[in-house]
Motif scaffolding. Structure first.
Motif, mmCIF file in Angstrom:
data_model
loop_
_atom_site.group_PDB
_atom_site.id
_atom_site.type_symbol
_atom_site.label_atom_id
_atom_site.label_comp_id
_atom_site.label_asym_id
_atom_site.label_seq_id
_atom_site.Cartn_x
_atom_site.Cartn_y
_atom_site.Cartn_z
ATOM 1 N N VAL A 117 0.831 -1.233 -0.007
ATOM 2 C CA VAL A 117 0.186 0.102 0.139
ATOM 3 C C VAL A 117 1.078 1.494 0.084
ATOM 4 O O VAL A 117 0.674 1.988 -0.791
ATOM 5 C CB VAL A 117 -0.991 0.305 1.002
ATOM 6 C CG1 VAL A 117 -1.350 1.694 1.589
ATOM 7 C CG2 VAL A 117 -2.328 -0.904 1.383
ATOM 8 N N ALA A 118 1.611 0.789 0.653
ATOM 9 C CA ALA A 118 2.417 2.401 0.722
ATOM 10 C C ALA A 118 3.399 2.607 -0.855
ATOM 11 O O ALA A 118 3.794 3.350 -1.150
ATOM 12 C CB ALA A 118 3.842 2.048 1.992
ATOM 13 N N THR A 119 3.494 1.136 -1.097
ATOM 14 C CA THR A 119 4.492 2.264 -2.501
ATOM 15 C C THR A 119 3.760 2.273 -3.556
ATOM 16 O O THR A 119 3.941 2.717 -4.786
ATOM 17 C CB THR A 119 4.822 0.166 -3.291
ATOM 18 O OG1 THR A 119 5.827 -0.244 -1.745
ATOM 19 C CG2 THR A 119 5.420 0.360 -4.163
ATOM 20 N N VAL A 120 2.815 2.333 -3.447
ATOM 21 C CA VAL A 120 1.524 2.518 -4.176
ATOM 22 C C VAL A 120 1.154 3.653 -3.924
ATOM 23 O O VAL A 120 0.132 4.069 -4.835
ATOM 24 C CB VAL A 120 -0.432 1.602 -4.299
ATOM 25 C CG1 VAL A 120 -1.157 2.092 -4.728
ATOM 26 C CG2 VAL A 120 0.498 -0.080 -4.738
ATOM 27 N N TRP B 49 3.635 2.034 -9.773
ATOM 28 C CA TRP B 49 4.095 0.814 -8.676
ATOM 29 C C TRP B 49 3.891 -0.155 -9.150
ATOM 30 O O TRP B 49 4.496 -0.739 -7.962
ATOM 31 C CB TRP B 49 2.360 1.012 -7.744
ATOM 32 C CG TRP B 49 1.302 0.223 -8.775
ATOM 33 C CD1 TRP B 49 0.471 0.875 -9.200
ATOM 34 C CD2 TRP B 49 0.731 -0.886 -8.939
ATOM 35 N NE1 TRP B 49 -0.227 -0.165 -9.765
ATOM 36 C CE2 TRP B 49 -0.450 -1.140 -8.983
ATOM 37 C CE3 TRP B 49 2.022 -2.597 -7.813
ATOM 38 C CZ2 TRP B 49 -0.806 -2.197 -9.640
ATOM 39 C CZ3 TRP B 49 1.102 -3.515 -8.157
ATOM 40 C CH2 TRP B 49 -0.235 -3.673 -9.045
ATOM 41 N N ASP B 50 3.447 -0.468 -10.058
ATOM 42 C CA ASP B 50 4.066 -1.593 -11.366
ATOM 43 C C ASP B 50 5.337 -2.265 -11.127
ATOM 44 O O ASP B 50 6.265 -3.045 -11.241
ATOM 45 C CB ASP B 50 2.762 -2.504 -12.168
ATOM 46 C CG ASP B 50 2.529 -1.874 -12.812
ATOM 47 O OD1 ASP B 50 3.719 -0.134 -12.868
ATOM 48 O OD2 ASP B 50 3.133 -1.841 -14.360
ATOM 49 N N LYS B 51 6.561 -1.522 -11.526
ATOM 50 C CA LYS B 51 7.617 -1.062 -11.514
ATOM 51 C C LYS B 51 8.325 -1.564 -10.631
ATOM 52 O O LYS B 51 9.720 -2.080 -10.262
ATOM 53 C CB LYS B 51 8.202 0.015 -12.043
ATOM 54 C CG LYS B 51 7.331 0.106 -13.986
ATOM 55 C CD LYS B 51 7.839 1.239 -14.283
ATOM 56 C CE LYS B 51 6.976 1.579 -15.980
ATOM 57 N NZ LYS B 51 7.384 2.605 -16.726
ATOM 58 N N HIS B 52 7.928 -1.130 -9.332
ATOM 59 C CA HIS B 52 8.396 -1.226 -7.984
ATOM 60 C C HIS B 52 7.966 -3.002 -7.484
ATOM 61 O O HIS B 52 8.623 -3.037 -5.814
ATOM 62 C CB HIS B 52 8.576 -0.285 -7.122
ATOM 63 C CG HIS B 52 8.847 1.324 -7.738
ATOM 64 N ND1 HIS B 52 9.418 1.781 -7.618
ATOM 65 C CD2 HIS B 52 7.521 2.170 -8.580
ATOM 66 C CE1 HIS B 52 9.846 3.121 -7.879
ATOM 67 N NE2 HIS B 52 8.457 2.747 -8.656
#
Length: 113
Positions: free
Chosen positions: A3-6, A13-16
């Motif tokens: 959630v934090a990454t999004v 976000w999908d790249k991370h």
């Protein structure tokens, strides 16, 4: 963590996602591959130099080992998630202050139209 990454990278976000999976695997002690397959992943070095020889096992024994590995991994993840949930609840409860109202107090009423 996801959630934090999004929230930090809403557009990409999908790249991370790989970095998040790797961080989780380091934190939990299981790689995403082990969580999905129950066994170790062969890497290119295994193909070049050969992996360590393994003992011959029957199909049922192999399935039993994978099942035990996955059950142990999932149990550990559930324990970790429960501990994290308890810790987050405790931190949230520290910040929340309940307001006490008496009969006749003026309060704001929120309504949606």
């Amino acid at each position: 963590m996801l959630v934090a990454t999004v929230e930090e990278h809403p557009g990409d976000w999908d790249k991370h996602l790989r970095a998040v999976c790797m961080a989780l695997s380091i934190h939990l002690g299981f790689s995403p591959f082990v969580m999905c397959s129950g066994g170790k992943q062969k890497i290119p070095l295994d193909l070049v130099y050969g992996s360590t020889p393994t003992e011959e096992v029957t199909y049922l024994e192999h399935v039993r080992r994978i099942k035990n590995t996955l059950e142990g991994a999932y149990f550990r993840v559930r324990e970790h998630m429960a501990a994290t949930l308890d810790r987050q609840k405790e931190l949230y409860d520290r910040r929340v202050h309940r307001e006490e109202f008496n009969f006749g107090d003026l309060v704001w009423l929120y309504t949606t139209l």
